[in-house]
Design a protein around this motif. Structure first.
Motif, PDB file in Angstrom:
ATOM      1  N   PHE A  98       0.850  -1.184   0.000  1.00  0.00           N
ATOM      2  CA  PHE A  98       0.000   0.000   0.000  1.00  0.00           C
ATOM      3  C   PHE A  98       0.887   1.236   0.000  1.00  0.00           C
TER       4      PHE A  98
ATOM      5  N   ASN B 206       0.512   8.330   1.999  1.00  0.00           N
ATOM      6  CA  ASN B 206       0.583   9.672   1.429  1.00  0.00           C
ATOM      7  C   ASN B 206       1.331  10.617   2.365  1.00  0.00           C
TER       8      ASN B 206
ATOM      9  N   SER C 212      -2.329   9.297   5.174  1.00  0.00           N
ATOM     10  CA  SER C 212      -3.451   8.438   4.781  1.00  0.00           C
ATOM     11  C   SER C 212      -2.953   7.266   3.936  1.00  0.00           C
TER      12      SER C 212
ATOM     13  N   GLN D 166      -3.630   4.428   0.860  1.00  0.00           N
ATOM     14  CA  GLN D 166      -4.372   4.206  -0.386  1.00  0.00           C
ATOM     15  C   GLN D 166      -3.664   3.129  -1.205  1.00  0.00           C
ATOM     16  N   ASP D 167      -4.347   2.704  -2.271  1.00  0.00           N
ATOM     17  CA  ASP D 167      -3.823   1.697  -3.215  1.00  0.00           C
ATOM     18  C   ASP D 167      -3.403   0.422  -2.484  1.00  0.00           C
TER      19      ASP D 167
ATOM     20  N   LYS E  44      -7.048  -0.948   5.047  1.00  0.00           N
ATOM     21  CA  LYS E  44      -7.775   0.244   4.598  1.00  0.00           C
ATOM     22  C   LYS E  44      -8.405   0.987   5.773  1.00  0.00           C
TER      23      LYS E  44
END
Length: 225
Positions: free
Chosen positions: A167, A170, A174, A176-177, A197
């Motif tokens: 993953f 950021n 956070s 993401q992906d 997540k």
């Protein structure tokens, strides 16, 4: 009454001999005709007494060619002697317009490295400061133990092992992906993605003191008790 011939008067018995004799005579006459030579009895001519004009034909007049022109005369270089007493003077004008003072200080030139431009959307795999979950890795393990649920299908089938999840963290922390890099099936892969997540924000990774986007790979272990 038919008259009978005497055997001595029968000529049919000698036809083969006569035929062979005739062929031999014909072949002999043919060979004699091919080998027959005839000579002309005319008078011989004496070629030594004939008049010829070979000398007249061979009398070719000699062509006189003019001699080639003489080569042009080569001009010799003129060598001018200079007596040893004569000195050759050259005037060299030197103009120093630059005033050099002892107080003038030359500054040291420092070549600074060009700043490395970092793209805002660039994702780093390796950074100087790695991202950290809240409470460090011990806090991450506590989060997994409280929120990770063993799938019923995997428990019924006896599936256990380690799911590796990848993953991106950021710059604001956070997540993401989230994707599964290596799974074990039985619903464990989906459960690992879900728990990542729903995790709280991490402390972002830093490169040259600035927060950057960082790609993380974490193992999540499923083990039947």
């Amino acid at each position: 009454m038919e008259a009978k011939k005497t055997p001595s008067a029968d000529l049919t018995k000698k036809t083969g001999m006569f035929l062979n004799l005739g062929l031999a005579v014909a072949v002999g006459l043919t060979l004699a005709a091919f080998e027959w030579k005839s000579f002309d009895d005319g008078a011989l001519k004496d070629l030594g007494m004939t008049d010829d004009n070979f000398e007249e034909l061979l009398d070719i007049p000699i062509t006189e060619q003019p001699p080639p022109p003489p080569p042009p005369p080569v001009e010799q270089p003129i060598i001018q002697e200079i007596p040893d007493e004569v000195e050759i003077e050259e005037k060299i004008e030197v103009n120093f317009d630059v005033d050099v003072k002892e107080e003038t200080v030359i500054k040291e030139v420092v070549i600074a490295e060009a700043p490395v431009e970092e793209k805002a959307d660039e994702i780093f795999d390796v950074v100087e400061t790695q991202p950290q979950p809240p409470g460090g890795m011990s806090g991450w393990n506590q989060y997994l133990s409280k929120n990770l649920k063993y799938p019923t299908q995997a428990r019924r089938m006896g599936i256990e092992g380690t799911v590796i999840v990848v993953f991106v963290i950021n710059t604001d922390g956070s997540i993401q992906d989230v994707e599964v890099l290596r799974g074990i099936g039985g619903g464990c892969d989906e459960e690992a993605v879900k728990v990542v997540k729903e995790a709280p924000n991490w402390e972002p990774g830093k490169q040259r003191g600035r927060p950057v986007r960082t790609r993380m790979r974490l193992p999540i272990r499923f083990k039947l008790s």
